[in-house]
Write an enzyme that holds these catalytic residues in place. Structure first.
Site, PDB file in Angstrom:
ATOM      1  N   GLU A  31       0.818  -1.224   0.000  1.00  0.00           N
ATOM      2  CA  GLU A  31       0.000   0.000   0.000  1.00  0.00           C
ATOM      3  C   GLU A  31       0.846   1.265   0.000  1.00  0.00           C
ATOM      4  O   GLU A  31       2.060   1.221   0.244  1.00  0.00           O
ATOM      5  CB  GLU A  31      -0.947   0.004   1.199  1.00  0.00           C
ATOM      6  CG  GLU A  31      -0.236  -0.024   2.545  1.00  0.00           C
ATOM      7  CD  GLU A  31      -1.014   0.699   3.653  1.00  0.00           C
ATOM      8  OE1 GLU A  31      -1.431   1.852   3.451  1.00  0.00           O
ATOM      9  OE2 GLU A  31      -1.167   0.090   4.730  1.00  0.00           O
ATOM     10  N   LYS A  93      -5.193  10.783   1.092  1.00  0.00           N
ATOM     11  CA  LYS A  93      -5.370   9.406   1.549  1.00  0.00           C
ATOM     12  C   LYS A  93      -6.661   8.889   0.926  1.00  0.00           C
ATOM     13  O   LYS A  93      -7.705   9.522   1.062  1.00  0.00           O
ATOM     14  CB  LYS A  93      -5.454   9.421   3.073  1.00  0.00           C
ATOM     15  CG  LYS A  93      -5.782   8.098   3.722  1.00  0.00           C
ATOM     16  CD  LYS A  93      -5.855   8.256   5.229  1.00  0.00           C
ATOM     17  CE  LYS A  93      -6.659   7.140   5.851  1.00  0.00           C
ATOM     18  NZ  LYS A  93      -6.972   7.414   7.256  1.00  0.00           N
ATOM     19  N   VAL A 113      -5.405   0.251   2.921  1.00  0.00           N
ATOM     20  CA  VAL A 113      -5.560  -1.200   2.780  1.00  0.00           C
ATOM     21  C   VAL A 113      -6.758  -1.502   1.876  1.00  0.00           C
ATOM     22  O   VAL A 113      -6.660  -2.315   0.948  1.00  0.00           O
ATOM     23  CB  VAL A 113      -5.721  -1.870   4.169  1.00  0.00           C
ATOM     24  CG1 VAL A 113      -6.181  -3.317   4.024  1.00  0.00           C
ATOM     25  CG2 VAL A 113      -4.403  -1.801   4.934  1.00  0.00           C
ATOM     26  N   ASP A 145     -16.962   5.397  13.829  1.00  0.00           N
ATOM     27  CA  ASP A 145     -15.750   5.381  13.025  1.00  0.00           C
ATOM     28  C   ASP A 145     -15.207   3.949  12.909  1.00  0.00           C
ATOM     29  O   ASP A 145     -14.538   3.442  13.803  1.00  0.00           O
ATOM     30  CB  ASP A 145     -14.695   6.312  13.634  1.00  0.00           C
ATOM     31  CG  ASP A 145     -13.502   6.516  12.702  1.00  0.00           C
ATOM     32  OD1 ASP A 145     -13.384   5.756  11.715  1.00  0.00           O
ATOM     33  OD2 ASP A 145     -12.705   7.423  12.948  1.00  0.00           O
ATOM     34  N   SER A 147     -13.169   1.607  10.083  1.00  0.00           N
ATOM     35  CA  SER A 147     -12.419   1.704   8.828  1.00  0.00           C
ATOM     36  C   SER A 147     -13.078   0.901   7.712  1.00  0.00           C
ATOM     37  O   SER A 147     -13.552  -0.219   7.923  1.00  0.00           O
ATOM     38  CB  SER A 147     -10.998   1.191   9.046  1.00  0.00           C
ATOM     39  OG  SER A 147     -10.321   1.136   7.812  1.00  0.00           O
ATOM     40  N   ALA A 148     -13.049   1.477   6.511  1.00  0.00           N
ATOM     41  CA  ALA A 148     -13.540   0.773   5.326  1.00  0.00           C
ATOM     42  C   ALA A 148     -12.685  -0.464   5.015  1.00  0.00           C
ATOM     43  O   ALA A 148     -13.100  -1.324   4.236  1.00  0.00           O
ATOM     44  CB  ALA A 148     -13.558   1.717   4.130  1.00  0.00           C
ATOM     45  N   ASP A 149     -11.513  -0.570   5.648  1.00  0.00           N
ATOM     46  CA  ASP A 149     -10.680  -1.765   5.454  1.00  0.00           C
ATOM     47  C   ASP A 149     -11.450  -3.031   5.829  1.00  0.00           C
ATOM     48  O   ASP A 149     -11.286  -4.088   5.194  1.00  0.00           O
ATOM     49  CB  ASP A 149      -9.427  -1.718   6.339  1.00  0.00           C
ATOM     50  CG  ASP A 149      -8.436  -0.633   5.931  1.00  0.00           C
ATOM     51  OD1 ASP A 149      -8.643   0.014   4.891  1.00  0.00           O
ATOM     52  OD2 ASP A 149      -7.451  -0.447   6.680  1.00  0.00           O
ATOM     53  N   LYS A 166      -3.190  -1.678  15.556  1.00  0.00           N
ATOM     54  CA  LYS A 166      -2.751  -0.890  16.717  1.00  0.00           C
ATOM     55  C   LYS A 166      -3.867  -0.776  17.717  1.00  0.00           C
ATOM     56  O   LYS A 166      -5.028  -0.642  17.350  1.00  0.00           O
ATOM     57  CB  LYS A 166      -2.421   0.516  16.262  1.00  0.00           C
ATOM     58  CG  LYS A 166      -1.168   0.626  15.479  1.00  0.00           C
ATOM     59  CD  LYS A 166      -0.715   2.077  15.482  1.00  0.00           C
ATOM     60  CE  LYS A 166       0.619   2.206  14.809  1.00  0.00           C
ATOM     61  NZ  LYS A 166       0.520   2.171  13.355  1.00  0.00           N
TER      62      LYS A 166
HETATM   63  N1  PSU Z   1      -2.628   1.666  10.659  1.00  0.00           N
HETATM   64  C1  PSU Z   1      -1.294   1.727  10.774  1.00  0.00           C
HETATM   65  N2  PSU Z   1      -0.568   2.317   9.793  1.00  0.00           N
HETATM   66  C2  PSU Z   1      -1.155   2.851   8.675  1.00  0.00           C
HETATM   67  C3  PSU Z   1      -2.571   2.766   8.559  1.00  0.00           C
HETATM   68  C4  PSU Z   1      -3.255   2.165   9.561  1.00  0.00           C
HETATM   69  O1  PSU Z   1      -0.764   1.252  11.764  1.00  0.00           O
HETATM   70  O2  PSU Z   1      -0.455   3.392   7.809  1.00  0.00           O
HETATM   71  C5  PSU Z   1      -3.237   3.294   7.319  1.00  0.00           C
HETATM   72  C6  PSU Z   1      -3.517   2.122   6.351  1.00  0.00           C
HETATM   73  O3  PSU Z   1      -3.387   2.587   5.027  1.00  0.00           O
HETATM   74  C7  PSU Z   1      -4.967   1.786   6.638  1.00  0.00           C
HETATM   75  C8  PSU Z   1      -5.515   3.158   6.905  1.00  0.00           C
HETATM   76  O4  PSU Z   1      -5.634   1.156   5.568  1.00  0.00           O
HETATM   77  O5  PSU Z   1      -4.507   3.827   7.645  1.00  0.00           O
HETATM   78  C9  PSU Z   1      -6.813   3.118   7.678  1.00  0.00           C
HETATM   79  O6  PSU Z   1      -7.359   4.394   7.726  1.00  0.00           O
HETATM   80  P1  PSU Z   1      -8.875   4.591   8.188  1.00  0.00           P
HETATM   81  O7  PSU Z   1      -8.884   4.189   9.630  1.00  0.00           O
HETATM   82  O8  PSU Z   1      -9.145   6.048   7.980  1.00  0.00           O
HETATM   83  O9  PSU Z   1      -9.703   3.706   7.309  1.00  0.00           O
HETATM   84 MN    MN Z   2     -12.239   6.188   9.881  1.00  0.00          MN
END
Ligand code: PSU
Ligand code: MN
Length: 313
Positions: A31, A93, A113, A145, A147-149, A166
């Site tokens: 990524e 992002k 991701v 909140d 994540s879309a992951d 994390k």
């Molecule tokens: N967690 C980490 N390092 C990162 C990310 C998450 O420890 O770099 C990044 C990854 O690209 C992950 C994204 O897909 O943040 C998730 O962001 P969000 O929570 O806004 O979906």
């Molecule tokens: Mn988010």
């Protein structure tokens, strides 16, 4: 014979990735949000290049993904990686919802991701290495909140190798969500779900597998049963690179409180927390972050190799 990835109008494969696909060589997707938003310059660029080298040394071809000029790129040049790393937070992002805008406007984007899984899938790449995935945030019961992951893991057939997630996230709720969405969570040589900086989170994985071969077999079986959805391979940070759990918990609480105080939310939250953690640990968290990404790149390459060996495409 040409597969569909050759025909997708928005996909741009590097010559190396294209050749590897044609020759059925093992590939590992990587990524770019971690480059542009997850680490400071120049360590981000150094790490990205070192991750690619690690994938190669482990017998696979790296396909770092990003959106450049509206193209969904799989495989970047060192210059393109430098560009993403140097411009950092100026590069948006980009998760699933951002793709239509960036592509139609022919803009650049650093892929999370979720969006890296989308590109990998279009390119016919099944294995993807990162540091940590996004998940259900602490306080998500009111902020919503998530994540879309996690949704992407539920719908797109790519296996993601990560060091867990994390504990800036609520890891218990993250695992509940993955269970609801039917995403298998595999611990590599461990029964514990790792918490990124530490090898244990207090939560267990669904299944432990001890070899890349067994993981590749599980993935084959999973996709024979149902071609939809991915899997999460949890690979704990090496013992020697682990950080102290109590210290990390304190630091995370501090970072989360600071985000709250400053009213940081939405897509800015994860990068804010990552930068804050690094600042609060005087760079030690960055060293651990780099070590675990390299560790994941190695495992992903080994799984990709096994995957390719019994790939019946
Ligand atoms: N967690 C980490 N390092 C990162 C990310 C998450 O420890 O770099 C990044 C990854 O690209 C992950 C994204 O897909 O943040 C998730 O962001 P969000 O929570 O806004 O979906
Ligand atoms: Mn988010």
């Amino acid at each position: 014979m040409f597969s569909t990835h050759m025909l997708h109008p928005f996909l741009a494969l590097s010559p190396e990735v294209k050749a590897a696909l044609h020759q059925h060589q093992p590939l590992v997707a990587l990524e770019s949000t971690i480059i542009a938003h997850g680490m400071p310059y120049p360590q981000n660029v150094e790490t990205a290049l070192l991750v690619e080298k690690t994938v190669r040394d482990s017998g696979a071809i790296p396909a770092t993904c990003a959106i450049l000029g509206g193209k969904l790129k799989a495989g970047l040049t060192p210059e393109e990686i430098e560009y993403l790393g140097k411009n950092g937070s100026k590069i948006p992002k980009s998760s699933r919802r951002d793709l239509p805008y960036l592509v139609s406007k022919q803009l650049d984007g650093a892929t999370t991701v979720a969006s890296t899984m989308i590109i990998a899938h279009l390119a016919d790449i099944r294995i993807f290495a990162t540091g940590g995935i996004g998940g259900v945030h602490r306080g998500a019961t009111t902020t919503m909140d998530i994540s879309a992951d996690l949704q992407e893991l539920a719908r797109t057939p790519v296996a993601v190798v990560s060091a867990g997630a994390k504990s800036i996230l609520d890891l218990g709720l993250t695992l509940e969500y993955l269970e609801t969405m039917g995403v298998p969570v595999i611990g590599y040589q461990t029964p514990d779900f790792p918490a990124f900086y530490t090898r244990k989170s207090g939560h267990k994985v669904d299944f432990q597998l001890d070899t890349p071969k067994e993981i590749a077999q599980l993935l084959h079986t999973k996709w024979q049963l149902d071609p939809r959805g991915g899997a999460l391979i949890a690979n704990p940070v090496p013992e020697k690179d682990q950080l102290d759990a109590d210290l990390m918990e304190k630091t995370i609480a501090q970072a989360v409180a600071e985000a709250d105080k400053q009213g940081i939310s939405g897509k800015a939250l994860t990068p804010f927390l990552l930068a804050k953690m690094e600042q609060l640990t005087a760079g030690r968290s960055l060293q651990t972050n780099i070590a675990l990404v390299l560790n994941n790149a190695r495992l992903a390459a080994e799984i990709a190799e096994r995957w390719t060996m019994n790939d019946e495409r």
